[in-house]
Write a protein that holds these residues in place. Sequence first.
Motif, short mmCIF file in Angstrom:
data_model
loop_
_atom_site.label_atom_id
_atom_site.label_comp_id
_atom_site.label_asym_id
_atom_site.label_seq_id
_atom_site.Cartn_x
_atom_site.Cartn_y
_atom_site.Cartn_z
N UNK A 94 -9.32 8.39 -41.01
CA UNK A 94 -10.69 9.31 -40.98
C UNK A 94 -11.40 8.18 -41.33
N UNK A 95 -12.94 8.01 -40.31
CA UNK A 95 -14.08 6.92 -40.24
C UNK A 95 -13.42 6.02 -39.17
N UNK A 96 -11.99 6.46 -37.94
CA UNK A 96 -12.15 5.15 -37.29
C UNK A 96 -12.49 5.80 -35.68
N UNK A 97 -11.73 5.26 -34.46
CA UNK A 97 -12.07 5.72 -33.51
C UNK A 97 -10.51 5.30 -33.21
N UNK A 98 -9.88 5.89 -32.12
CA UNK A 98 -8.48 6.09 -31.71
C UNK A 98 -8.42 5.39 -30.18
N UNK A 99 -8.26 4.23 -29.35
CA UNK A 99 -8.60 4.51 -27.69
C UNK A 99 -7.06 4.71 -27.87
N UNK A 100 -6.80 5.09 -26.56
CA UNK A 100 -5.58 5.30 -25.54
C UNK A 100 -6.43 4.60 -24.09
N UNK A 101 -6.16 3.90 -23.83
CA UNK A 101 -6.53 3.01 -22.26
C UNK A 101 -5.55 4.27 -20.72
N UNK A 102 -4.71 4.22 -21.62
CA UNK A 102 -3.43 4.74 -20.38
C UNK A 102 -2.99 3.05 -19.56
N UNK A 103 -2.48 3.31 -18.15
CA UNK A 103 -2.14 2.44 -17.39
C UNK A 103 -3.18 2.49 -16.01
N UNK A 104 -3.59 3.77 -16.00
CA UNK A 104 -3.77 4.04 -15.55
C UNK A 104 -5.93 3.42 -14.91
N UNK A 105 -6.04 2.94 -15.71
CA UNK A 105 -7.09 2.27 -15.73
C UNK A 105 -7.12 0.48 -14.93
N UNK A 106 -8.66 0.59 -14.05
CA UNK A 106 -8.52 -1.10 -14.02
C UNK A 106 -9.19 -1.68 -14.56
N UNK A 107 -8.88 -3.10 -14.37
CA UNK A 107 -9.98 -4.22 -15.18
C UNK A 107 -10.94 -3.86 -15.24
N UNK A 108 -11.28 -4.01 -14.14
CA UNK A 108 -13.16 -3.60 -14.44
C UNK A 108 -13.69 -2.34 -15.16
N UNK A 168 0.96 -1.30 0.44
CA UNK A 168 0.69 0.05 0.11
C UNK A 168 1.10 0.92 0.57
N UNK A 169 2.53 1.04 0.46
CA UNK A 169 2.47 2.25 0.86
C UNK A 169 3.48 3.01 -0.65
N UNK A 170 3.18 1.29 -1.94
CA UNK A 170 4.06 2.01 -3.17
C UNK A 170 3.45 2.63 -4.10
N UNK A 171 3.68 3.97 -3.92
CA UNK A 171 2.87 5.18 -4.84
C UNK A 171 1.94 4.35 -6.38
N UNK A 172 3.27 3.36 -7.17
CA UNK A 172 2.84 2.80 -8.20
C UNK A 172 2.08 2.68 -8.61
N UNK A 173 1.30 1.35 -7.14
CA UNK A 173 0.41 0.99 -6.85
C UNK A 173 -0.44 1.34 -7.42
N UNK A 174 -0.64 2.43 -6.64
CA UNK A 174 -1.80 3.50 -6.69
C UNK A 174 -1.87 4.39 -8.25
N UNK A 175 -1.13 4.15 -8.37
CA UNK A 175 -1.14 5.10 -10.03
C UNK A 175 -1.74 3.91 -10.78
N UNK A 176 -1.06 2.80 -10.88
CA UNK A 176 -1.62 1.33 -11.68
C UNK A 176 -2.04 0.68 -11.87
N UNK A 177 -3.23 1.15 -13.00
CA UNK A 177 -4.82 0.60 -12.29
C UNK A 177 -4.72 -0.71 -12.20
N UNK A 178 -4.11 -1.35 -12.95
CA UNK A 178 -4.21 -3.06 -13.13
C UNK A 178 -2.96 -3.63 -12.45
#
Length: 947
Positions: free
Chosen positions: A843-857, A3-13
Amino acid sequence: MTTEKFANRHIGITKEDTEQMLRKIGVSSVEQLIDETIPQDIRLKETVNLPEAMTEREYAEHIAELASKNEIFTSYIGMGWYDTIIPAPILRNVFENPVWYTSYTPYQAEISQGRLEALLNFQTLISDLTALPLSNCSLLDEGTAAAEAANMMFNARSREQLKNNCHELFVDERVFESTWNVIRTVVTPLGITAVRGDYQTFSFTANTFGAILQYPDANGNINDYTAFTQQAAQHGIKVAVAADILSLALLTPPGEWGADIVFGSSQRLGIPMYFGGPSAGYLAVKEEYKRIIPGRIIGISKDASGKPALRMALQTREQHIKREKATSNICTAQALLASMAGFYAVYHGPEGIKNIAERIHAYAGFLSAKLNAWGYQQLNENFFDTLKIRLPENVSVQSVQETALECKVNFRYFDSGEIGISIDETTLPEDIGVLLYIFSSAIQQDYLLQQDIEEKRYFDARFVRTTSYLTHPVFNAYHTETELMRYIKRLDRKDISLAHSMISLGSCTMKLNAASEMLPLSRPEFANIHPYAPEDQRQGYTELIDNLSVYLGAITGLPGISFQPNSGAAGEYSGLMTIRSFQQANGQGQRNLVLIPEAAHGTNPASAARAGYLPINVRCDENGNTDIEDLRAKANEHKDHLAAFMITYPSTHGIFETAIREMCRIVHDNGGQVYMDGANMNAQVGHTHPGFIGADVCHLNLHKTFAIPHGGGGPGEGPICVAQHLIPFLPDITQGEESDRNVVASSPFGSAGILPITYGYIRMMGAEGLRDATAAAIINANYLAACLKDAYGIVYRGAQGRVGHELILECRSLKETGITETDIAKRLIDYGFHAPTLSFPVHGTLMIEPTESESLKELDRFAEALLSIRKEIEEVDKGDADKTDNVLVNAPHPEYEITADEWTHSYPRSKAAYPLEWLRENKFWVNVGRVDNAFGDRNLIAKVKEE
């Protein structure tokens, strides 16, 4: 989890999530995925050399120690920065509120109505105070606003002026040096000759196309420019005026005495100095210039049901559409600070704004009268807040300065021996007493302020403003804290931010902006430092900037750095200007061509054109890679004139091109420099870096990769990192003095006030955490690709079938069903999500960038929403849903429609509002339907309507 490791709070998975996701992707380990994603020949062999990661508690103590090294003196330096009082409800409910600071630029109008209204308030504020009908919704700062005004006047030349090649811009000698330095830098590569002189003696020539004045001027004097503007108009010459926005509450606004453009900084409207930034620049113009004004404009349109709705208007002027032919290269501006300035005006109203200005002026006048009575000479005949004091012969500057420093007071010291004093909103009668003590001590007199300061006017009646301003109801209804708090809340409930759900915008990196990174910005030791404060008073900033320079140098492999560019596009421009200066110094000034892949972000060609270069497109092959043979051929063809190659890496198509090192060699072999756009740096950190790959210059979007929030369209920060040979040509960090080197922002260190965010991100993540964050971003993108590939298709993949940190969904084939990528984007709003990047880079597409901060849920919810939408498309295709009346073409469904007594659609309300069961637990309701873009452009209204 540790819990004290900040990376575990920042990274979602989590570790367990990762194992599940890797199985879905089809690899056995993170290492295998990285091996299949990032080319082996550019992989770093060693860990980036950074300090060990801190816990959040350790960082809080560390940043407090750094802050304590900044000494807060009472600043009367002025010169474009003034101490202010940020109203507590704005600080608490906007600046410190993630709903406001984690939202994105309001391209998706339906989920941005709150901040669009806040920005419309800002535009109205600026328009009213300047007395010009049209304002944009912020620029980067006063200096860059001046440069934009110069370029705008150049583009607005008449046919005859174009025929005669009119290229001379007059700049009055009493314009701030910080502004002059930016103007001089920007206009030179555009073929503009900037001539500096005295407006009173300047004679217009046949070559003159524009003029720039300061009001009040840099010395603090209020000048009557009426005759000058009349003469300019007779010659067909445009006039732009840098105006102190607060002074216009009392002074005749430039729009009433002939100015075509008024620009400046809104920092005085409740925004801290922050060692130079961020604060919102502004620019207002006459109506006829609406097609060439730079920056974003918020306009009033209507939705599908005819209800009034706000949107960004006239976007065809901008770089993401016009590219090198755009009115400006500006992308990120200062939306959050503009919103705050707008709320400042809402809170105080016209009477409050006027009272603040009158008090400032009265205090300055009282001080002037006292000093004149004591034998000092106050040189400004007419002034608003700034005095220029000539000392008696028996008084030295040193004696005044010594006493001032003992009293913790900073003045402006002119080279000619005078002392400048700028009074501000925070000045109290007690402060005037201290100032009089300082000057009385210098003449060996005792003085104690024992009288009230009368509020009266000290400038000529001809300068008095007689017209009203801020008469709109919004500026006259929310003057108690309760009412303002509720108004702010009413607006933020209309917007989607990271506080609501994942924002999957490709090429935008909408990651977590952690509270521990953000909290130091509210500390007065960072907020209340003037950019020209003496070095010994800003040791905390100096240490932080020095450390951050080393960290970013290690992360990029490029040792030189400038923090001056205060946006990504400004970073691009600054990097190119650094290359330009290097080549000119080495006798290669003929190099004037820049090669740019055709899929590049629009700021690349726009920045190249702004730097005086001719952009040349390089083709992409069918796999989305830069066509290396086309690059080779064009580099060879133009080898004598090739200045640079601009490449985004990973590419804007979201893949790691395997030939990147060969591209660098081709460019270098033909005499050019390699400019790496750092927009996608979030996929590099810790695994590779621009220096190792072969780049000479790289700009970083600190508001993407390094955790500074987007703020609804700014602030941003775009520092450039350069190789050793380019270090001497970095932007100059001179403080308020004339320079002959490049200067790209008013402040030496750009938006220095937000650097603690990036500093905190790096210090708490550490090298291992940053490397893990990059891996998580790549895992998340490839996981979504695996989830969505069968339903939509992935447009581009790397050499081994992997995407980088983002992916492009194929939507073009769906048009046969009558459904477009826009319909998908708008339907996602009904599911509670911000749309991915729409029709860019393909053109005609959608580009997705989820980043590292999102959870699997959250990733699963997002994927489920898109899969559900795909089924809805199939219903239309099979005829199970009406082609012209379905949940997609009618999306989004606003609350007023869902709750109306009458329902005329062929599908039930429940399908429109709750297509998935989990939406019933946390539904985001939009308050407008799909916005009519064309109507808003045809009927431009860019101010709050009178009621």
